[in-house]
Design a protein around this motif. Structure first.
Motif, short mmCIF file in Angstrom:
data_model
loop_
_atom_site.label_atom_id
_atom_site.label_comp_id
_atom_site.label_asym_id
_atom_site.label_seq_id
_atom_site.Cartn_x
_atom_site.Cartn_y
_atom_site.Cartn_z
N ILE A 70 12.46 5.38 -4.47
CA ILE A 70 12.82 4.54 -5.66
C ILE A 70 14.08 4.61 -6.07
CG2 ILE A 70 12.05 4.25 -8.14
CD1 ILE A 70 9.17 4.96 -7.09
N ARG A 71 14.34 6.19 -5.97
CA ARG A 71 15.87 6.62 -6.57
C ARG A 71 16.90 5.68 -5.89
NH1 ARG A 71 18.11 11.36 -8.30
NH2 ARG A 71 16.47 12.34 -8.35
N GLY A 78 21.02 -1.14 -8.47
CA GLY A 78 21.70 -1.36 -9.88
C GLY A 78 20.45 -1.51 -10.89
N VAL A 79 19.21 -1.48 -10.56
CA VAL A 79 18.14 -1.96 -11.29
C VAL A 79 17.70 -0.35 -11.81
CG1 VAL A 79 15.70 -2.45 -11.27
CG2 VAL A 79 17.12 -3.69 -10.16
N SER A 80 17.31 -0.43 -13.18
CA SER A 80 16.99 0.96 -13.90
C SER A 80 15.53 1.16 -13.22
CB SER A 80 17.14 0.81 -15.35
OG SER A 80 16.07 -0.23 -15.75
N TYR A 81 15.22 2.62 -13.52
CA TYR A 81 13.85 3.19 -13.53
C TYR A 81 12.79 2.41 -13.89
CZ TYR A 81 15.88 7.04 -10.72
OH TYR A 81 16.46 7.84 -9.70
N GLY A 82 13.10 2.12 -15.38
CA GLY A 82 12.39 1.49 -16.18
C GLY A 82 11.91 -0.03 -15.65
N PHE A 88 6.74 -2.60 -10.52
CA PHE A 88 5.93 -1.92 -9.58
C PHE A 88 5.52 -0.58 -9.85
CE2 PHE A 88 9.20 -4.58 -7.58
CZ PHE A 88 8.79 -5.62 -6.90
N LYS A 89 4.07 -0.48 -9.60
CA LYS A 89 3.69 0.86 -9.96
C LYS A 89 4.02 1.97 -9.06
CE LYS A 89 -0.59 -1.09 -11.97
NZ LYS A 89 -2.12 -0.90 -11.94
N THR A 90 4.10 1.71 -7.90
CA THR A 90 4.54 2.79 -6.89
C THR A 90 5.52 2.21 -6.02
OG1 THR A 90 2.94 2.22 -5.42
CG2 THR A 90 2.37 3.86 -7.15
N LYS A 91 6.08 3.15 -5.19
CA LYS A 91 7.03 2.45 -3.90
C LYS A 91 6.22 1.64 -2.82
CE LYS A 91 8.26 5.06 -0.29
NZ LYS A 91 8.88 5.99 0.73
N GLU A 92 4.93 2.07 -2.88
CA GLU A 92 3.98 1.27 -1.93
C GLU A 92 3.98 -0.34 -2.30
OE1 GLU A 92 3.50 4.56 -2.43
OE2 GLU A 92 4.30 4.96 -0.41
N CYS A 96 4.74 -3.41 -0.25
CA CYS A 96 3.83 -4.79 -0.12
C CYS A 96 4.67 -5.87 -0.45
CB CYS A 96 2.47 -4.40 -0.84
SG CYS A 96 1.25 -5.78 -0.83
N PHE A 97 5.17 -5.86 -1.56
CA PHE A 97 5.77 -6.92 -1.99
C PHE A 97 7.01 -7.32 -1.08
CE2 PHE A 97 9.91 -8.58 -4.23
CZ PHE A 97 9.36 -9.70 -4.78
N TYR A 98 7.81 -6.39 -0.77
CA TYR A 98 9.01 -6.77 0.42
C TYR A 98 8.44 -7.42 1.50
CZ TYR A 98 11.95 -5.38 3.80
OH TYR A 98 12.77 -5.66 5.48
N LEU A 99 7.43 -6.67 2.19
CA LEU A 99 6.81 -7.08 3.58
C LEU A 99 6.31 -8.39 3.35
CD1 LEU A 99 5.25 -3.95 5.06
CD2 LEU A 99 7.21 -5.15 6.09
N THR A 100 5.81 -8.78 2.10
CA THR A 100 5.00 -10.06 2.04
C THR A 100 6.22 -11.08 1.93
OG1 THR A 100 3.10 -9.16 0.72
CG2 THR A 100 3.80 -11.58 0.39
N HIS A 101 7.33 -10.73 1.30
CA HIS A 101 8.36 -11.59 1.30
C HIS A 101 9.11 -11.97 2.84
CE1 HIS A 101 12.82 -12.47 0.64
NE2 HIS A 101 12.36 -13.15 -0.34
#
Length: 243
Positions: A70-71, A78-82, A88-92, A96-101
């Motif tokens: 995530i870091r 350039g997207v903030s942590y917040g 997204f709740k977690t990296k996973e 999941c979003f990335y692989l779907t796309h």
């Protein structure tokens, strides 16, 4: 439906629901946000999704899966942590979003060039072929990435039948597969008592098992051929010819 959605739909005969991927910030200007009924918050969220996707592509191209944190995603994008955790709740969840796309894009391009042979298949054959397409996608992503992604800690790999609304790493695959199996049953290609929901989840379990074994074998067997063979064998008791 945009150009990519149309080409997938035309090739597969099915509409692919992209969920939050229905538009990109490149297609939207602040000028027409009001016309499209998109709030400033939704617009900014979509921009951040696109930035994170681009960052993921950059990280994967230069490094490997283990560098995806995530870091690092936030630093490169350039997207903030917040803002990240707002989406997204977690990296996973993000993966999941990335692989779907990423898989929809791959499948779109694949079936544009294989449209004629795909259209000649019956619904059962199509339900198998889209999983073979995903196996080819895994080859394209590379053994190193897929091996790291297929971790017991990656819960997005498990399509839970008890949580049908839960997003799965290859959700479009399940949706398309379900539609093709439903068509096959309607055309009497499957037994009248065939449980489509159970069948499509078994497809996913079989696919995951073959992929995992492909990883631990260091890609020493034909993953595409094995996926096709295993799914074809699984379907034998369900086909109408065996009634």
């Amino acid at each position: 439906m945009n150009t990519k959605q149309k080409s997938v739909a035309q090739a597969t005969g099915t509409h692919v629901n992209r969920g939050n991927l229905s538009f990109s910030h490149e297609q939207i200007s602040r000028k027409n946000m009001k016309e499209l009924n998109i709030s400033k918050r939704d617009f900014n969220n979509q921009q951040n999704r696109e930035k994170l996707l681009n960052a993921m592509h950059q990280i994967i191209e230069k490094y490997d899966y283990n560098t995806v944190t995530i870091r690092n995603l936030c630093t490169v994008s350039g997207v903030s942590y917040g803002s990240f955790y707002n989406l997204f709740k977690t990296k996973e969840n993000f993966l999941c979003f990335y692989l779907t796309h990423d898989f929809i894009k791959y499948m779109d391009e694949y079936y544009v060039t294989h449209s004629e042979e795909f259209q000649a298949m019956n619904p059962i054959e199509k339900s198998i072929d889209i999983f073979c397409c995903c196996a080819k996608y895994n080859i394209d992503k590379g053994l190193k990435f897929v091996s790291a992604f297929y971790s017991p800690n990656n819960y997005s790999l498990f399509p839970d039948p008890g949580s049908p609304e839960q997003e799965y790493s290859f959700t479009p695959l399940l949706r398309l597969g379900r539609e093709y199996l439903t068509k096959a049953k309607a055309q009497n290609l499957l037994k009248s008592d065939a449980d489509i929901e159970r069948m499509i989840h078994m497809y996913a379990y079989i696919f995951n098992g073959v992929t995992f074994n492909w990883c631990i074998s260091q890609a020493k067997f034909d993953i595409v051929g094995e996926v096709r063979k295993c799914l074809t064998t699984f379907l034998i008791p369900y086909t109408a010819a065996t009634e």
